[in-house]
Design an enzyme around this catalytic site. Structure first.
Site, PDB file in Angstrom:
ATOM      1  N   CYS A   1     -17.639 -45.633  -9.982  1.00  0.00           N
ATOM      2  CA  CYS A   1     -17.879 -46.929  -9.340  1.00  0.00           C
ATOM      3  C   CYS A   1     -18.231 -46.764  -7.869  1.00  0.00           C
ATOM      4  O   CYS A   1     -18.936 -47.602  -7.298  1.00  0.00           O
ATOM      5  CB  CYS A   1     -16.689 -47.871  -9.510  1.00  0.00           C
TER       6      CYS A   1
ATOM      7  N   HIS B   1     -10.803 -49.234  -6.940  1.00  0.00           N
ATOM      8  CA  HIS B   1     -12.034 -49.633  -7.609  1.00  0.00           C
ATOM      9  C   HIS B   1     -12.991 -50.243  -6.591  1.00  0.00           C
ATOM     10  O   HIS B   1     -12.584 -51.020  -5.720  1.00  0.00           O
ATOM     11  CB  HIS B   1     -11.699 -50.645  -8.711  1.00  0.00           C
TER      12      HIS B   1
END
Lengths: 434, 179
Positions: free
Chosen positions: A70, A365
């Site tokens: 990510c 994240h």
């Protein structure tokens, strides 16, 4: 994913409907058409989805997470929508046939970036897997090639450095330095920083210039608290909000270097206590600001992430941080420049992407927000959703991408004006001042 | 009586001058800022206030749970295009290194072993070589960089992201040529 040629009505007019209402409308229209594949299907549909053409902005497409990637996806999304960078690739700035490296059968990261652009702007709305790009990047940056969570900023720097290293050679014949290089990384992202070091003994000022790819900013926590004359305790952290402008103020503030950091003064011919001040001499077309959200305690040998909210504007005027303004202020002239000369146009920026982080240093994240045609979209790996401005403003920013306002006025949102002929030079204004 | 007064006066004079000078400076700056604000000469002032206001409002709105629609707690139902995606990407393609079919979501860990890169692979191979290489990598295994070289705002172009010696030469680390 089942495709169909049904053309949805213009859904991009943002009226007073909430996101939920618009989604319900859309679902009602498509629900009759068996949209969800079972996980065993492996088809890739060559047919272009016409929905892409009529409703949604070009280049809007999810990126599959290939395993803790990510950090890569979030930066790619921002770069895919950086106006001059995007225009360069979409107008054939790096053509596969002419690429010297390709013809010599060697790896070319830029060709692979070109491939990512082609795929993302193809009109296909299925999430794309940037596997070839990952493979290529790992070949070029062996030290970062590993399956683990990494830092988005580190990836950003690595990618642009690699572009420069590869492109910088072929374009100039020799490796150019900051001012001369015409590779796409330099033309779009590089600016020039000025550092003035004042000797506190004799007053002599020594000036140096350094190119920058982005600006890493410290959060302006302690300063806003110190001004109030209070001690830095946890309860006071909420009193004043950290702002991006505050961080930029901090960045360009004269800093007294500690007595352990004495710098050599040419006039005094010895090391003296010094005062250092940074300012920006040349602004790039795309200004990338990186928020240093980690603090390191040398005593405890620990690092931790700072989750403190940072307010950031959508419109940014960089004039007060230019070398010309800083110098003017240093010499006591506080009169504003009301005339508005040419360099003003290149100092005004508009936001187009934000990379946000949630979680801790060890595990977290990344999610990107990009603004296309005045609408914000959240890019969470394969998931692309519409969000409103408030969501973006309230997010925890880590990297903020601004582009010169002049680049948006050129109808750059509509990409149909871009020719497909290779070798077309894209005009990129570089701000020069002081 | 005059002698004590004179003494008082001469000791007060310097501080009197000082405060006078300080007042002049403060009034100078203050009146200039006031003039600019009153006449609206600095367009940025209003814009900055507007941005701050919008951000404050945004935070209030987002904190209110009744406003969340599609993405509550990060659980998506459908994306913008009406699609839904599994947690682990299941698109299958061929690894460009070994030719095996791999699922997208597991591509990175596969490629790491396949290319012989990464911590585990490297530990096996380079146990005898310098440990410094491995140490740098342990400190970097995180989402947010802790490296102090990021604190330097002058980024020289030769800088590799985390200061490790350059491996730029080994584009064909395992002898495969790129098609």
């Amino acid at each position: 994913m089942a495709k169909h040629s049904m053309v949805l009505p213009q859904g991009s007019a943002i009226g007073n409907e909430s996101i939920g209402q618009r989604l319900i409308k859309r679902r009602r229209l498509v629900s009759g058409v068996g949209l969800y594949l079972n996980s065993k299907s492996k088809f890739s549909f060559p047919i272009k989805d016409l929905r892409g053409k009529t409703c949604f902005p070009e280049g809007l497409r999810g990126l599959n997470n290939l395993g803790s990637t990510c950090f890569m996806n979030s930066v790619l999304q921002a770069l895919l929508h950086a106006p001059p960078f995007r225009d360069y690739f979409l107008s054939g700035g790096h053509s596969l046939e002419d690429c010297k490296r390709r013809t010599m059968n060697r790896l070319c990261l830029i060709c692979d970036i070109n491939a990512v652009f082609s795929a993302m702007y193809s009109g296909d709305r299925n999430p794309y897997s940037p596997a070839q790009f990952l493979y290529s990047w790992w070949q070029h940056s062996a030290n970062l090639a590993s399956y683990e969570q990494q830092d988005a900023h580190e990836f950003f720097i690595s990618m642009l450095n690699t572009i420069h290293e590869k492109e910088g050679i072929t374009r100039n014949g020799s490796k150019g330095n900051g001012g001369d290089c015409q590779c796409i990384a330099h033309r779009v992202f590089y600016g020039l920083l000025r550092s003035d070091v004042t000797c506190m003994a004799c007053g002599f000022i020594s000036t140096t210039y350094d190119p920058f790819l982005d600006i890493s900013l410290n959060l302006d926590i302690n300063n806003s608290l110190r001004e109030k004359g209070k001690k830095v305790t946890k309860s006071n952290e909420d009193d004043s909000m950290s702002t991006l402008l505050g961080c930029l103020d901090l960045f360009t503030r004269p800093e007294k270097l500690g007595s352990d950091q004495k710098l050599y003064c040419q006039k005094c011919q010895e090391r003296q206590n010094s005062l250092k001040q940074m300012s920006i001499t040349k602004l790039p077309p795309v200004l990338t600001l990186h928020v240093k959200r980690f603090e390191h305690s040398f005593v405890k040998k620990l690092s931790r992430k700072i989750d403190r909210y940072l307010q950031f504007p959508f419109s940014l005027d960089m004039t007060p941080y230019l070398s010309s303004s800083i110098l003017r202020a240093r010499y006591g002239n506080r009169i504003f420049n009301f005339g508005g000369n040419e360099s003003d146009a290149f100092s005004k920026f508009e936001i187009f992407a934000v990379v946000t982080h949630s979680g801790t240093l060890e595990s977290g994240h990344y999610v990107s927000f990009v603004r296309l045609r005045k609408q914000w979209y959240r890019c969470d790996d394969a998931w692309i959703t519409e969000v409103d401005e408030a969501t973006v403003r309230a997010s925890q920013c880590y990297m903020i991408f601004y582009a010169q306002k002049t680049l948006f006025n050129n109808a750059s949102e509509d990409l149909s004006h871009l020719p497909n002929s290779p070798g077309r030079e894209v005009f990129i204004p570089i701000a020069g001042c002081c | 009586m005059s002698v004590p007064n004179e003494e008082n006066l001469s000791s007060q004079l310097p501080s009197h001058f000082f405060w006078d000078l300080l007042d002049s400076i403060i009034v100078d700056v203050a009146s200039e800022c006031h003039r600019v604000a009153k006449l609206g000469l600095d367009a940025n002032l209003e814009e900055d206030d507007e941005e701050l206001k919008l951000s404050a409002q945004a935070r209030v709105r987002v904190a209110d749970p009744s406003n969340n629609s599609n993405e509550t707690n990060g659980k998506y139902v459908v994306d913008l295009f009406g699609q839904t995606h599994p947690t682990v990407a299941n698109e299958i393609f061929e690894c460009m290194n070994c030719g095996r079919s791999i699922a997208a979501g597991r591509f990175a860990p596969h490629l790491e072993k396949c290319m012989g890169k990464g911590r585990k692979a490297r530990l096996k191979v380079t146990r005898s070589s310098s440990g410094a290489q491995n140490q740098n990598r342990y400190s970097r295994g995180s989402s947010v960089s802790t490296h102090t070289n990021h604190s330097s705002n002058n980024s020289s172009m030769n800088r590799l992201a985390n200061g490790n010696p350059s491996f730029a030469g080994e584009e064909h680390s395992n002898g495969t040529t790129h098609p």
